[in-house]
Structure formats: structure tokens, C-alpha cells
Scaffold this motif. Sequence first.
Motif, PDB file in Angstrom:
ATOM      1  N   ASP A 135     -42.137  38.801 -45.775  1.00  0.00           N
ATOM      2  CA  ASP A 135     -42.728  40.138 -45.603  1.00  0.00           C
ATOM      3  C   ASP A 135     -43.519  40.205 -44.313  1.00  0.00           C
TER       4      ASP A 135
ATOM      5  N   ALA B 110     -39.775  44.298 -46.718  1.00  0.00           N
ATOM      6  CA  ALA B 110     -39.681  42.982 -47.341  1.00  0.00           C
ATOM      7  C   ALA B 110     -38.220  42.559 -47.321  1.00  0.00           C
TER       8      ALA B 110
ATOM      9  N   GLY C 198     -42.060  43.839 -52.382  1.00  0.00           N
ATOM     10  CA  GLY C 198     -41.572  42.517 -52.021  1.00  0.00           C
ATOM     11  C   GLY C 198     -41.852  41.459 -53.074  1.00  0.00           C
TER      12      GLY C 198
END
Length: 592
Positions: free
Chosen positions: A445, A526, A575
Amino acid sequence: MPLIVQKFGGTSVADSQKILAAARKAIRAQQQGNQVVMVVSAMGKNTDMLVDLAGQINDHPPAREIDMLLSTGEQVSVALMAMAIDSLGHKAVSLTGGQIGIKTDSSHTKARINSISTERIQRLLDEGNIVIAAGFQGIDEDLDITTLGRGGSDLTAVALAAVLGADTCEIYTDVDGVYTTDPRALPEARRVSKASYDEMLELASLGAGVLHSRSVEFAKKYGVPIHVRSSFSDTTGSFVVADPEVPDQPVGGAALTRNEARVTVKGIPDRPGTSYAVFSKIAEQNVAVDMIVQNIGEDGKADISFTVLSDDLPSTTGAVGSAIDELGAGQFEVGETVAKVSVVGMGMARQTGVANRMFRALADADVNILMITTSEIKISALVERDQALDALRAVHSAFELEKAPESTQSTGDTAMRVENSDALDVVTRLAGMEDLMIDEVALDDSQARITISQIPDEPGVAAKTFENIAEADIFVDMIIQSFGHGGRANLSFTVPRDELDRAAEVATSLAEQFGCGEVTSSPQVAKLSVSGVGLRSHVGVAIRMFKALADAAINVEMINTSEVRVNVVVDGAHGQRGLECLQTAFADVLLC
Ligand code: ASP
Ligand code: MG
């Protein structure tokens, strides 16, 4: 005592003289102080002939009987090989797959190895025999004969090398090694001293498809060093091992898949579950999807393009049609004459300025790029089939693949087993030797996404874009260009988050220069990836991933795939949750 597995393919045992020549190689290896296991394929085109014969009798021969028939080809070769060695005054014993104890599942004609017993082979070796194993075959729980799929003798060889803890697995064939690209397509292709497992997997066609990809997966999983060499000479060939020829080389090989067809599905709702709906329908048809490219949608609609082998196009379009019916929206169109050009290199994951070199080479050859997808070590571009060879040549020369690297390390030490794990340890890991193994489910991320919409769909645009990004010294990770409509395409890429502003500036000025549409970006994306060994031969990894995300109501914004990895981009806020649901979904095959 060192142990060598030597595999001889059909062309290497095509007649009695060749069988005797192979026998001499094995004897020589034994005289040099090795224990020797030979794995032998059916003579010449014998397997094809048997397949043909079956077809003359029955349009749909039962799979069990095909295996019964085809396994005889290898049985002929091993018996003759043992006789050859005997005639040269040495001890040899031939064994069928069943006699060795190569236990497989019961999926006839494409069985997977579950376990191999080593006692008998080891005992025969210790008594001074050369052991000759029939390639390509095994036996299931009911003692029925199975085969491992066409070309499966490579797999037998690597699997035996793994369980016996062999020091090397030599594959004798009619080519003398692995090349930077298929030498039949480009005469300037160069034989490499070594290639990495990952490069071989990412470019299944590298070096004229010289190794069966399941055997490379297997070799990687068990750390078996492979030596691909010519059966008609004694020169050193190419090693397939963990490391590439040159450490950090951005590109080590290039390849072409000529017979691809493209399908573009557009106007389907951009919400969780749509990718799953499409690809699960295709999987039901047993079609393996190659490139999958999904770019950022517009107006709440997703746009997914993918490729399949041309032969699979009819069943694919049927499946897509029914997915669209179920979704109640969308349409699809196809491109029947496309081809895929790819470059692979272990170093590209750490360097800037690789993608732009490939795109520049294509632009200078006046080749338009229809789609782009990347993995950590591969960049693939879809092009029109009639430009495919020009495209391959341009890319091969742009990365100077025909030139020998200045300093290649001696390959002597790489011929040795990497982990030298003792045989016992390997044997304990045997349950389901060929099972899918996922080595990583990961979340990154740290990246941001930029999308330039409506770029002109013409040669040179991608080149210019990534040249400017490389000039600004910005590292690009994922690149996705989806199939264009009306002469315009969307191009997305990801960069480290702290480079977003600079990358956006570059993108905006390019968009002005080319008269593109809007430049959009997202500072928080993400990237979720699933990587492992077996993705190529186990269809359904991408589908399992899409299903898990759909069940968690997480929308997939971008997809790119390669042979060893599936990457998806989701909203940065999801994410962590996405990572957890993928870890659960792959828990049974995740290697911790
Ligand atoms: N004889 C089998 C085939 O032709 C197996 C092999 O050659 O690897 O597919
Ligand atoms: Mg073969």
C-alpha cells in the motif's frame, strides 16, 4: 557418490544408433564416478503415431485406455536402452513408472504426481546399475497406468532428481540450450549460459519451449538444477537455476505468442463480483486465460480485456455471452489476429527505464501497442499478428540480447544443487508433490495510481510517456493499457506514493501535448498479489482471488496477470481487509 539424472527426449532415442549414443553418454557419466538414472521418452514420433492410431479406431477413446496405449511408447525405449547398455558391457535395469512407484492421481492423460518411492532405484544404483526409468507415466491407487500429459518425461526426470537428491538433472534434446528468444523465429537469438526458473516460467516459450513448464515449476519448488544440452554433441548447454545469467539484467529474454485472440468486455457494472462472474464462466469451459487487463473504469462501468489461445475463442465467447446475460449489462467484442510480445528480466523489478526502452523499440518499428500488462519481471504488449515478428526483432535488438554479456560467471558451481537438501527431507515433503503452492499473498500500500484517459491509440505514445517518467527518475511498477475504443485508450500506472505529484505533473504535460483526456490519480491504492509456483498449470488462481474479494464486497479496480503472479489494485482503504480475506482464501495452499 554424486547422482545424475539424464533425460533423453524422443528425438534423442529416435533410432538404434541414437539409443546406443545415449547409452554411451550414460556409461561415461557412470565411469566419471556418478550414479546414473536415465529417463527416456518414446522413440521419435511414436507417441503421435499411437494417438493417431487410437483416433482411427475411436473418435473419443476412453482416457484410461489412452494411457494404457501411450505408456507403451516409453516401455519400448527403456527396454531397448537397457539392452544397449548391456551390449556395451555395463549393468542396467529398466523400470516402468509403476515399477518405480511413481504414484499419481487418477486424472488420466494429465495425471499429477503424488509420491515417488526411491528404495528400489537406490538399491539398484548401489548395486552398480544404470537405472532406466520410463518417462511420462505413473500409476494410480488402483494400479491403473496414468500419463502425465504430453511432454511429461521432463517432469519425470525433474521429479526423480528431486526425490533422489540428484546433483543435476540433464535434459538431452535436439536443441543445445536455452536461447534469448526462439531461434526458429529469430536467427540472431543467442544461447544463454544460464536462465532462472522464474524467467523460464514467465516465458514458457523461451528457447523454443524447450522445457515442459510443469517441470520448471517442480524444479523451482525442489531446487533442482537443470542442464539443457544437446544429445548430439558434448558441449555445455544452458543451466536453469535460481539465478539469471547476469545479476540485475533488466531483460534476459524475449518471446512471442503468435496465436492469441483478444476479448474485450465493456459496459459491465464496476462493482464487486463482475470479474469473478466473467472469469468463472470461462473456467467452466476449461479455457486458460492468458493476459487479463482491467483498467480504471469510467462512469461506473468496467472495461476488461483478456486474451486466450485462438482455438479457445469460440468456447470463450459463449461463456462471456452468458456472463453478460447474467449481469444484465455489457457487451463484448473480439480481435482475432493478435499476438503477444513479452520481455522478461530479473533485474527490471529494481530499475527505472526498462518499459520505455521496450515501448520505444516498438514505436520505432512502427508497431502499435494494443494492450500492456506487466509483472515484477515481465512486460507484455499485445500487437497485431502481422507485426509480431517485427516487434520481437525490434525488442530483441533494443535490449542487445544477441550480444554475449561481458562477464558471465562460471557456471561450474551453479551446476550443483542449490540447497542440497538430503533426500529424506524431500521425501517427507512428498504428499501431493505437484500441488499448487502459493508462496506469497502480499499487500503493497505504498503506491499511488495515475491514469491518463483517452490517449491516442498510435505508435509512440507509450514510449514517450515512459521516457518522460524515466527521465524524471520515477520508478514505475504496474503498467496497464487496456484495449482502446475509437482510436483512444486508457493508460494507468503505479508509482511510489511520494512520487505522485511529480509523476502527475509529467502525465499532465504529456496529456496536453498529445491531446488526451483527463489525468486522474489516486494517492492511496492497494496492490494485492498472489504469487507462487503452479499458477500456470493450475487454472483458477485468479478466479479464487476474484471470488474472495467479491465475497468481501471489495471492488477490483485494476488487474494484471503473469505466469507466476496475479496482481489486483483495490481502493487503498480496503487493502488490509483484502489481504486478510486472500490469506484465508489461500490458507490451504499457502507455504508459510
Ligand atoms: N512421449 C511423450 C510425448 O510425446 C512424453 C515425452 O516425450 O515427454 O508427449
Ligand atoms: Mg518430448
